[in-house]
Design a protein around this motif. Sequence first.
Motif, PDB file in Angstrom:
ATOM      1  N   LEU A 136       6.706 -30.148 -25.362  1.00  0.00           N
ATOM      2  CA  LEU A 136       7.602 -28.558 -24.475  1.00  0.00           C
ATOM      3  C   LEU A 136       7.647 -29.284 -23.738  1.00  0.00           C
ATOM      4  CD1 LEU A 136       5.949 -25.294 -26.435  1.00  0.00           C
ATOM      5  CD2 LEU A 136       7.876 -26.423 -27.171  1.00  0.00           C
ATOM      6  N   VAL A 137       8.595 -28.735 -22.443  1.00  0.00           N
ATOM      7  CA  VAL A 137       8.744 -28.972 -21.108  1.00  0.00           C
ATOM      8  C   VAL A 137       9.491 -27.771 -20.475  1.00  0.00           C
ATOM      9  CG1 VAL A 137      10.263 -30.165 -19.382  1.00  0.00           C
ATOM     10  CG2 VAL A 137       9.421 -31.895 -21.489  1.00  0.00           C
ATOM     11  N   VAL A 138       8.577 -27.171 -19.430  1.00  0.00           N
ATOM     12  CA  VAL A 138       8.952 -26.170 -19.020  1.00  0.00           C
ATOM     13  C   VAL A 138      10.002 -25.564 -17.491  1.00  0.00           C
ATOM     14  CG1 VAL A 138       8.716 -23.524 -18.009  1.00  0.00           C
ATOM     15  CG2 VAL A 138       7.642 -24.722 -20.200  1.00  0.00           C
ATOM     16  N   VAL A 139      10.471 -25.458 -17.375  1.00  0.00           N
ATOM     17  CA  VAL A 139      11.655 -25.290 -16.615  1.00  0.00           C
ATOM     18  C   VAL A 139      11.973 -24.288 -14.849  1.00  0.00           C
ATOM     19  CG1 VAL A 139      13.638 -26.293 -15.010  1.00  0.00           C
ATOM     20  CG2 VAL A 139      13.078 -27.278 -16.415  1.00  0.00           C
ATOM     21  N   SER A 140      11.195 -24.009 -14.548  1.00  0.00           N
ATOM     22  CA  SER A 140      11.317 -22.829 -13.743  1.00  0.00           C
ATOM     23  C   SER A 140      12.557 -22.413 -12.618  1.00  0.00           C
ATOM     24  CB  SER A 140      10.405 -22.293 -13.055  1.00  0.00           C
ATOM     25  OG  SER A 140      10.368 -20.728 -12.544  1.00  0.00           O
ATOM     26  N   PRO A 141      13.305 -21.674 -13.131  1.00  0.00           N
ATOM     27  CA  PRO A 141      15.069 -20.975 -11.984  1.00  0.00           C
ATOM     28  C   PRO A 141      13.793 -20.707 -10.438  1.00  0.00           C
ATOM     29  CG  PRO A 141      15.633 -21.419 -13.991  1.00  0.00           C
ATOM     30  CD  PRO A 141      13.922 -21.303 -14.247  1.00  0.00           C
ATOM     31  N   TYR A 142      12.401 -19.838 -10.767  1.00  0.00           N
ATOM     32  CA  TYR A 142      11.588 -19.040  -9.563  1.00  0.00           C
ATOM     33  C   TYR A 142      11.242 -20.608  -8.741  1.00  0.00           C
ATOM     34  CZ  TYR A 142       8.161 -16.260  -7.780  1.00  0.00           C
ATOM     35  OH  TYR A 142       7.832 -15.011  -6.450  1.00  0.00           O
ATOM     36  N   VAL A 143      10.530 -21.689  -9.486  1.00  0.00           N
ATOM     37  CA  VAL A 143       9.759 -22.244  -8.949  1.00  0.00           C
ATOM     38  C   VAL A 143      10.483 -23.092  -8.151  1.00  0.00           C
ATOM     39  CG1 VAL A 143       8.333 -24.584  -9.159  1.00  0.00           C
ATOM     40  CG2 VAL A 143       7.653 -22.704 -10.238  1.00  0.00           C
ATOM     41  N   GLN A 144      11.921 -23.400  -8.662  1.00  0.00           N
ATOM     42  CA  GLN A 144      12.633 -24.293  -7.902  1.00  0.00           C
ATOM     43  C   GLN A 144      13.119 -23.913  -7.061  1.00  0.00           C
ATOM     44  OE1 GLN A 144      11.598 -26.829  -9.493  1.00  0.00           O
ATOM     45  NE2 GLN A 144      13.410 -27.699  -9.844  1.00  0.00           N
ATOM     46  N   GLY A 145      13.475 -22.065  -6.565  1.00  0.00           N
ATOM     47  CA  GLY A 145      13.477 -21.791  -5.340  1.00  0.00           C
ATOM     48  C   GLY A 145      13.133 -21.280  -4.850  1.00  0.00           C
ATOM     49  N   GLY A 184      33.127 -21.356   3.260  1.00  0.00           N
ATOM     50  CA  GLY A 184      32.837 -20.855   1.533  1.00  0.00           C
ATOM     51  C   GLY A 184      31.432 -20.675   1.864  1.00  0.00           C
ATOM     52  N   THR A 185      30.604 -21.208   0.567  1.00  0.00           N
ATOM     53  CA  THR A 185      29.585 -21.344   0.140  1.00  0.00           C
ATOM     54  C   THR A 185      29.188 -22.773  -0.650  1.00  0.00           C
ATOM     55  OG1 THR A 185      29.911 -18.728  -0.640  1.00  0.00           O
ATOM     56  CG2 THR A 185      28.152 -20.315  -1.603  1.00  0.00           C
ATOM     57  N   TYR A 186      27.639 -23.013   0.375  1.00  0.00           N
ATOM     58  CA  TYR A 186      27.250 -24.250   0.110  1.00  0.00           C
ATOM     59  C   TYR A 186      26.666 -24.282  -1.279  1.00  0.00           C
ATOM     60  CZ  TYR A 186      22.491 -26.995   0.308  1.00  0.00           C
ATOM     61  OH  TYR A 186      21.596 -27.782  -0.065  1.00  0.00           O
ATOM     62  N   LYS A 187      26.714 -25.574  -1.499  1.00  0.00           N
ATOM     63  CA  LYS A 187      25.976 -25.420  -3.707  1.00  0.00           C
ATOM     64  C   LYS A 187      25.332 -26.732  -3.257  1.00  0.00           C
ATOM     65  CE  LYS A 187      28.069 -27.224  -7.418  1.00  0.00           C
ATOM     66  NZ  LYS A 187      29.039 -27.654  -8.059  1.00  0.00           N
ATOM     67  N   PRO A 188      23.693 -26.362  -2.903  1.00  0.00           N
ATOM     68  CA  PRO A 188      22.631 -27.137  -3.777  1.00  0.00           C
ATOM     69  C   PRO A 188      22.726 -28.568  -4.091  1.00  0.00           C
ATOM     70  CG  PRO A 188      21.745 -25.532  -3.473  1.00  0.00           C
ATOM     71  CD  PRO A 188      23.415 -24.828  -3.725  1.00  0.00           C
ATOM     72  N   PRO A 189      22.043 -29.515  -4.100  1.00  0.00           N
ATOM     73  CA  PRO A 189      21.960 -30.600  -4.962  1.00  0.00           C
ATOM     74  C   PRO A 189      22.063 -30.195  -6.525  1.00  0.00           C
ATOM     75  CG  PRO A 189      20.928 -31.280  -3.011  1.00  0.00           C
ATOM     76  CD  PRO A 189      21.833 -29.939  -3.229  1.00  0.00           C
ATOM     77  N   GLU A 190      22.202 -31.169  -7.472  1.00  0.00           N
ATOM     78  CA  GLU A 190      22.393 -30.270  -8.880  1.00  0.00           C
ATOM     79  C   GLU A 190      20.471 -30.081  -9.225  1.00  0.00           C
ATOM     80  OE1 GLU A 190      23.237 -31.676 -13.163  1.00  0.00           O
ATOM     81  OE2 GLU A 190      24.261 -32.716 -11.529  1.00  0.00           O
ATOM     82  N   GLY A 191      20.311 -28.984  -9.711  1.00  0.00           N
ATOM     83  CA  GLY A 191      19.033 -28.927 -10.035  1.00  0.00           C
ATOM     84  C   GLY A 191      17.685 -28.291  -9.494  1.00  0.00           C
ATOM     85  N   ARG A 192      18.224 -27.586  -7.786  1.00  0.00           N
ATOM     86  CA  ARG A 192      17.868 -27.292  -6.962  1.00  0.00           C
ATOM     87  C   ARG A 192      18.051 -25.563  -7.015  1.00  0.00           C
ATOM     88  NH1 ARG A 192      17.619 -30.206  -1.457  1.00  0.00           N
ATOM     89  NH2 ARG A 192      16.901 -31.969  -2.238  1.00  0.00           N
ATOM     90  N   TYR A 193      19.100 -25.213  -7.361  1.00  0.00           N
ATOM     91  CA  TYR A 193      19.598 -23.886  -8.242  1.00  0.00           C
ATOM     92  C   TYR A 193      20.190 -23.481  -9.311  1.00  0.00           C
ATOM     93  CZ  TYR A 193      21.996 -19.116  -7.301  1.00  0.00           C
ATOM     94  OH  TYR A 193      22.235 -17.805  -7.860  1.00  0.00           O
TER      95      TYR A 193
END
Length: 217
Positions: free
Chosen positions: A113-122, A146-155
């Motif tokens: 199992l692989v866990v990805v956490s938006p909380y940790v990334q943010g 406009g609005t800044y778009k972070p690199p993919e995977g960060r937000y």
Amino acid sequence: GGFSDVEIRDELVVMLLAGHDTSALVLSWAFSFLSSRPHLVEEVYQETLQVLGPPGEDGRWKKFGVEEVMSMHTTDRILKEVMRLRPPVFEMTREVNTKHTLPSGRVVKKGQLVVVSPYVQGHKESYFDRPDEFDASRWELEDGSGTYKPPEGRYIPFGSGSRTCIGFRFAEWEMIIMLSYVCRNFKFSRVADQDPEFASHITLNPASPVLCNVSLR
């Protein structure tokens, strides 16, 4: 040829939990953060005035259309900062189908199992400057266009790639409209000295009620 009772139940769970509970949680956290930042409440109000114009003689506001919602840049940035700090879905778990070597060299095997956490990334300092601070201005482009778009995977409050939430645009727009509605009709301030602690269940909930002093404009 219709849905079974189980299928109907599953569809309702998805609609209520994924489609409404998550957005309601983001708005709850938004009210908590904004109650101690009244200048942001005023910014949302002023942006609404600019985009929709003042209410008519009957007191009614113009309704939002797609163009108007997409013009609410300040409100959008505030909500993005809320979801960076308090993503309602704080972790996503996936089972590995085939053996894979990550860029770091770590090998993940089939069945793990692989866990990805938006909380940790943010909250990673390597991704966001002053990651524990609420600062909606971090999302503004330097030219203010406009609005800044972070690199993919960060937000990733809505996931990423082929598994991105199918309703993410609807969620973003309904939250912009709701936050605008509240800020143009009410002023609110904080009751407690600090933001409530969070409790991690299926979603990232406030551990105690979000209490605000509310008054009509």
